[in-house]
Design an enzyme around this catalytic site. Structure first.
Site, mmCIF file in Angstrom:
data_model
loop_
_atom_site.group_PDB
_atom_site.id
_atom_site.type_symbol
_atom_site.label_atom_id
_atom_site.label_comp_id
_atom_site.label_asym_id
_atom_site.label_seq_id
_atom_site.Cartn_x
_atom_site.Cartn_y
_atom_site.Cartn_z
ATOM 1 N N ASP A 57 0.855 -1.193 0.000
ATOM 2 C CA ASP A 57 0.000 0.000 0.000
ATOM 3 C C ASP A 57 0.890 1.241 0.000
ATOM 4 O O ASP A 57 1.681 1.442 0.919
ATOM 5 C CB ASP A 57 -0.903 -0.020 1.234
ATOM 6 N N THR A 90 -3.152 5.582 -4.075
ATOM 7 C CA THR A 90 -2.028 6.255 -3.399
ATOM 8 C C THR A 90 -0.694 5.946 -4.079
ATOM 9 O O THR A 90 0.210 6.785 -4.083
ATOM 10 C CB THR A 90 -1.950 5.820 -1.923
ATOM 11 N N THR A 91 -0.556 4.763 -4.658
ATOM 12 C CA THR A 91 0.684 4.413 -5.375
ATOM 13 C C THR A 91 0.728 5.124 -6.721
ATOM 14 O O THR A 91 1.749 5.708 -7.098
ATOM 15 C CB THR A 91 0.767 2.882 -5.573
ATOM 16 N N ASP A 390 -9.319 0.243 1.840
ATOM 17 C CA ASP A 390 -9.258 0.707 0.442
ATOM 18 C C ASP A 390 -10.513 0.283 -0.313
ATOM 19 O O ASP A 390 -11.091 1.075 -1.067
ATOM 20 C CB ASP A 390 -8.017 0.132 -0.252
#
Length: 545
Positions: A57, A90-91, A390
């Site tokens: 994550d 987020t990545t 998520d």
């Protein structure tokens, strides 16, 4: 040369500062580049407390990384902002921001003014959002299979992807439970942070994970003879202590007559009995209080047939109130019949592992829930929780904006092709910058190919050729590393997440490009003044460090 700052202060200006900021931001991007897609690698991080975090994550990894450079810190804030806003991507946002800065670097080195680059980037961003909206497809929220497909795509890149069916059902049930629609405006509110609590209990099997339509708290009754199972209970919630009042500070009481001591104890007991009788008038079956509950009060409650729980968290009380229809009361003499919660079907104390938990379940229209996670190890359950959060955020985004786009790099390549075509109508320096954004968007499919171990140039060229012939649904099969029709594969992403990724990455890139002066190493003021004592100097030294 005029010296403005002290000797220990480091200052960088102009192109040097901009190039340095870009290099540091790219370094942060490279940390998590391998964690994108279903073939993602894991990162193992030793946190400051000595614990081990194993995850892919993006936000979780960067949260644990300790960096000192301001540009690198700014990149880490991007991931946090993305997590808070939409809860996923987020990545992608870090990888995209790093690539955009790399595309801008050559123009900075050619002495093109940063504001010209920023103007081109912002124009490209506006068009990219418009093109994404054009390619978006509406989603039917009543169709559970379609919802499951989108959330399953989100979980496909996570560690717990092999349990995607279980996790998808947990996420959909939790989000559906806490969704509230305003009867007047029709606006939906989905507050999963406050009303969807994740309770982790190590041990057991994954199949034991479930969504409880109510609340589960790690508490037991205060008296062993109180009922531990009640069907259709009347629930009362309090925010006041059920014990005699204690002094703020230590109080000395001087008694001249020994009989006064008994009288004092009797007054305390009468006060507590008065509180219990105020409560018993309304015939509740269960009482939860956020404060203390004395042994005398527990004795009276047991006589009245009331099960009591003390020192509950404020957040737990709020969720019980929402699930059962009860109102939290601050004084026992202000209690009313309408404050009693009657929507609960069952209250039962059960043992899970080595702990006792009270379950308040089978509620009618609970609007609050608890997700119970079981698993073989603590690390696995922690990763399970991160993946579930998520997935729930994806479900929340779909409820607030029911539109989807095709994943696997398909939407990025489609927007890239559209921007490249649009750039032909732009003249001057901004055309180059506009095209740089179009090429920068290709980093997502390119990274997916790299992480699969496929031939990047060959596969990326084939994908570009497909999009040149208006096949906007083609992308990368993240498992095989080949081009595929994403519509048939069923890899879907929420429109809100993708647009937020573009906005966050490009706007952050523009902000970093506008920085032309970085001053670091400023001395902290030491506290302690003219006293010169040892303690103030030590405190100042610690704060300065």
């Amino acid at each position: 040369m005029l010296q403005l700052f002290g000797k220990d202060v480091k200052r960088e200006t102009g192109h040097k500062a901009q190039i340095d900021n870009i290099e540091r931001a790219k370094a942060v991007s490279d940390i998590i580049r391998t964690t994108l897609g279903p073939r993602a690698m894991l990162k193992m991080i030793l946190d400051p407390m000595g614990g081990i975090v194993m995850t892919n994550d993006g936000n979780c990894i960067l949260r644990e990384v300790d960096v000192t450079h301001p540009a690198a810190k700014h990149m880490i804030e991007l991931s946090r902002a993305q997590e808070e806003e939409v809860g996923d991507g987020t990545t992608s946002v870090i990888i995209l921001a790093g690539e955009m800065l790399q595309m801008a670097q050559k123009y900075v080195e050619q002495n093109i003014h940063p504001l010209k680059i920023v103007q081109g980037f912002m124009k490209a961003l506006d068009d990219a959002v418009d093109f994404t909206a054009k390619y978006a497809v509406p989603l039917n929220l009543d169709n559970r299979a379609e919802m499951a497909a989108v959330i399953g795509s989100c979980l496909g890149t996570k560690v717990m992807g092999r349990l995607d069916l279980l996790m998808t059902n947990l996420a959909i049930d939790a989000v559906t439970t806490v969704t509230v629609t305003d009867k007047i405006t029709g606006k939906k509110t989905v507050d999963i942070k406050r009303y969807a609590k994740v309770e982790k209990v190590p041990g057991g099997e994954f199949s034991e994970c479930r969504v409880i339509t109510g609340v589960m708290i790690n508490k037991d009754v205060v008296h062993p003879r109180m009922k531990r199972k009640i069907v259709n209970p009347r629930i009362m919630l309090l925010d006041c202590p059920l014990e005699y009042k204690k002094g703020e500070n230590s109080i000395n009481v001087e008694l001249k007559d020994p009989s006064n001591f008994e009288k004092m104890l009797q007054l305390e007991e009468e006060y507590v009995r008065g509180l219990c009788e105020d409560i018993a008038k309304f015939k509740p079956d269960v009482v939860f209080t956020e404060k203390g509950l004395s042994d005398i009060a527990a004795h009276y409650f047991m006589k009245f047939g009331i099960s009591a729980f003390r020192r509950c968290r404020k957040t737990d009380n709020n969720r019980i109130a929402r699930a059962t229809g009860a109102t939290i009361v601050h004084r026992t003499d202000e209690l009313q019949e309408c404050d009693i919660g009657t929507r609960c079907g069952l209250m039962e104390v059960r043992k899970l592992g080595d702990e006792l938990f009270v379950f308040i379940e089978e509620c009618q229209e609970p609007k609050a829930c608890t997700i119970l996670l079981r698993g073989p190890s603590k690390d696995l359950i922690n990763e399970m929780e991160r993946n579930l959060l998520d997935a729930m955020n994806v479900g929340r985004n779909l409820h607030l904006d029911p539109r989807i786009v095709y994943g696997g790099g398909a939407i990025e390549m489609a927007v890239s092709s559209a921007l490249m075509e649009q750039s032909k109508s732009i003249i001057g320096v901004q055309q180059w910058v506009y095209q740089a954004v179009a090429m920068g968007l290709e980093v997502i499919p390119r990274t997916l190919i790299t992480n699969c171990g496929a031939n990047v140039i060959k596969v990326n060229t084939a994908l570009r050729a497909k999009h040149a012939t208006a096949n906007s649904t083609w992308g990368i099969d993240g498992h095989k590393g080949v081009i595929a029709d994403i519509k048939e594969l069923g890899v879907l992403e929420p429109f809100a997440v993708k647009v937020q990724t573009f906005k966050t990455a490009i706007e952050a890139c523009c902000m970093l490009l506008r920085i032309d002066d970085v001053v670091s190493g400023m001395a902290h003021k030491k506290e302690g003044g003219g006293g010169g004592g040892e303690a103030p100097m030590e405190e100042g030294g610690e704060e300065g460090g």
